[in-house]
Structures are given as C-alpha cells and as structure tokens.
Design an enzyme around this catalytic site. Sequence first.
Site, mmCIF file in Angstrom:
data_model
loop_
_atom_site.group_PDB
_atom_site.id
_atom_site.type_symbol
_atom_site.label_atom_id
_atom_site.label_comp_id
_atom_site.label_asym_id
_atom_site.label_seq_id
_atom_site.Cartn_x
_atom_site.Cartn_y
_atom_site.Cartn_z
ATOM 1 N N SER A 180 156.092 -25.264 8.806
ATOM 2 C CA SER A 180 154.804 -24.565 8.913
ATOM 3 C C SER A 180 153.794 -25.464 9.619
ATOM 4 O O SER A 180 154.003 -25.839 10.771
ATOM 5 C CB SER A 180 154.313 -24.139 7.522
ATOM 6 O OG SER A 180 153.152 -23.355 7.615
ATOM 7 N N THR A 181 152.713 -25.844 8.950
ATOM 8 C CA THR A 181 151.649 -26.618 9.583
ATOM 9 C C THR A 181 152.194 -27.933 10.153
ATOM 10 O O THR A 181 152.857 -28.692 9.460
ATOM 11 C CB THR A 181 150.541 -26.941 8.558
ATOM 12 O OG1 THR A 181 150.129 -25.738 7.932
ATOM 13 C CG2 THR A 181 149.361 -27.601 9.239
ATOM 14 N N HIS A 207 156.171 -20.778 10.534
ATOM 15 C CA HIS A 207 155.077 -19.871 10.177
ATOM 16 C C HIS A 207 154.119 -19.747 11.357
ATOM 17 O O HIS A 207 153.478 -20.727 11.748
ATOM 18 C CB HIS A 207 154.314 -20.391 8.964
ATOM 19 C CG HIS A 207 155.128 -20.397 7.709
ATOM 20 N ND1 HIS A 207 154.799 -21.164 6.623
ATOM 21 C CD2 HIS A 207 156.256 -19.722 7.364
ATOM 22 C CE1 HIS A 207 155.676 -20.969 5.657
ATOM 23 N NE2 HIS A 207 156.575 -20.102 6.082
ATOM 24 N N MET A 301 152.327 -26.447 4.819
ATOM 25 C CA MET A 301 151.481 -26.128 3.672
ATOM 26 C C MET A 301 152.236 -25.182 2.740
ATOM 27 O O MET A 301 152.979 -24.315 3.187
ATOM 28 C CB MET A 301 150.214 -25.442 4.177
ATOM 29 C CG MET A 301 149.200 -25.125 3.105
ATOM 30 S SD MET A 301 148.060 -26.496 2.903
ATOM 31 C CE MET A 301 146.726 -25.662 2.039
ATOM 32 N N ASP A 304 156.885 -22.441 0.521
ATOM 33 C CA ASP A 304 157.905 -21.552 1.068
ATOM 34 C C ASP A 304 159.145 -22.360 1.441
ATOM 35 O O ASP A 304 159.045 -23.381 2.109
ATOM 36 C CB ASP A 304 157.358 -20.825 2.306
ATOM 37 C CG ASP A 304 158.319 -19.781 2.844
ATOM 38 O OD1 ASP A 304 159.087 -19.211 2.037
ATOM 39 O OD2 ASP A 304 158.295 -19.528 4.057
#
Length: 362
Positions: A180-181, A207, A301, A304
């Site tokens: 993600s991030t 993401h 972040m 997940d």
Amino acid sequence: MAIRVMVVDDTVIYRKIASEALGDFSDVEVVCTAPTGDIALRKMSANKIDLVLCDINMPGMDGVKTLEAVRKLYPSTLFVMMSGINTRHADVTIEALQKGALDFIKKPQGSSMDQSRSELRNDLASVLRIVRMRMGLNKPQPGEKKTTFAVAPPVLSKTSLSGTAAPIPSKFSILAIGVSTGGPEALNKLIPSLPSSFPVPVVIVQHMPVGFTKSLAESLNKKSKLTVVEAQNGDVVLPGKVYVAPGGIHMTVRSRDNATIIGLDDGPAENSCKPAVDVLFRSVASVFESKGVLSVILTGMGSDGVKGVKALKKKGCYSITQSASSCVVYGMPKAVDDEGLSDKSVDLDTIPIEICRVLRIS
C-alpha cells in the site's frame, strides 16, 4: 507540535481550497503557498516545512522536478502530490511515487468551492494520518481513530504459526505480493530486480484508485525483465509474468480447464480497500493448495493482508515481510509480524535476493 505545510499550485483557486481544507485540522499550519516549483524552493530556504502539498502539472519546474529538488535539498521534508485523473497525470503521478513522494491525492472535482474543499479534506485526513506517523505525532483529530501502527526500529523476526521459521517448500507455484503506502517506490525497486528466468507468476495488489494501476504496470514493464500488465478478467496466469490488480476492483485467481486465470470481482471493499490483499491471498490459498506459495507483504498503512497470509500459512506458504526500518509505513508488515506469520523480515533492498534464494534461482 504543528505540521508545517506549504501548498504549491499554479492555480490561485486550488491554493485557496487546499489551504482552507488544511486549516480544518487543528495540528496543521499552512506556513506559505507558492505558484511554481522555483518559488517554492526559495520559500523553503526561509521557512521550516514538514510537508509539501504539490500540484503535478505546473509551468517551468513541474511537480516531479520540484519533488526531486526537495528530496535532494530537504530530505526530511515529506512530499504529497495533487493529481488530476487523466492518463498523463496518472503517468506522472506514478513517476513521482516511484521517486519518493509519500502519497498522492486526487484534485477535487466538486461543483462548488465548498464541495471541493470537503472532498479534499477527506483525502487529506488519510494523508495526514501517515504524516503524523512519520513525524511521530499520533494524536488523532476529532472524529478520527487513533493510528497505532508504528515506524519503529526493525525486529528481524523468523517466526511462523509454530514460533519458528517454516521449512521452505521444495517447489513454488506462485509469488503473491501485497502493498500500500510507499508501494510504487518499493515495487520499482523489487520488480525490475527479478531475473528473466523467474519461474513462477507474480500477482500483486497495490492499494490504488481507478486510473492509476495501468500507469504503474506500464512503468514497471518498461524497467523490468519480466512482462508486467494490469490484470484483465480471464487472463491466463503464466510463469514469469506479473499481474497488477486494477484499481477499484478486487482481483482473484481461479482454476479453469487445467489453467489458472485472473478473476475480477466488484464486491464490497475489505479493510476499507478495493482491491484488497486479503481477497487475492484467500483465492491463492484456495487454488494453490499445497503447491507452494511465496507471499511478500511490503510497506503499507493498515492490516490488509494478515488474514490472507494466515489462510496461506495453513496451506504451507512461506512468508516474507518488509522490515520496519525500510518501510514508508510499517503497518501491513507489522500486522503479519505481530501475528507470528512472517518467516523472515527483510530490508527492501534485499527482498529480491531473498525471493531468489527461496525460489532457488541461481
């Protein structure tokens, strides 16, 4: 301690909207604004800035060039891009993320200034949670949940469900990655480092909203020895090919006619994510039961992926997580580490080496 922000945009109205939206957060101070990258750098020399919120498309020094200059001159300053939604902006946004921008937010498309400010404030709330984490400021704003994920020194774990490193399967059938991030930068280091002889398919959930994953796949494809594509429904999953989940829809794998194919599922978000790592990993556990799966959870972040890794571990998966010290946000890997599901926690720069070691690629 206030987060000191500079807004950089060549449009007066967007500087105003962004400044007013940032003003809704009690721990944020808009120190100054600038219409161009050149002026932004001059103002940074006279002001301490923690966060630059910068437009992608500007005359003269554009957002990427401004990012490069800020990263060189002020390496501790965080940088977030404001992007439009057309293809060209998506391409440049991916380039910025690969070069170290913390995150990006889409420019608001509201029919009024009030609506645009409200849209922008919602996006800024997510970004500011990451900024607070990076700065060690975890105080939530009114209406926000406290973020508990840390950017702590690394704990090099070699744990699994049993508390010891799991045996490495003798044969692998697929590599599954969740991120993600900070993901575009991490993937930009990882995927181009995989050799042309890579023996298994790679499936990735990053993401990202609709309109950006195609640019991410195309960028990685240009730099990699492997073929990288944004996955399409019905794609046959082939060794040595990388499939990036499209933004805004879940990606799965399923068996059909003795082949493994990609499925796209427009179901509800999981973990507030769509695509979700858990959705992909559960499907991988179902299709590749006892056939050798290597999972990698990179910077991001939230949590997940932890449920998906748990499902995979029950089928004999070997699990790698990115180390805390090399993460932009040590959230998703931390969740896996904390559950004792990681067989090895590795710095980002050495993850390609570790993947090749585990897959026995010489």
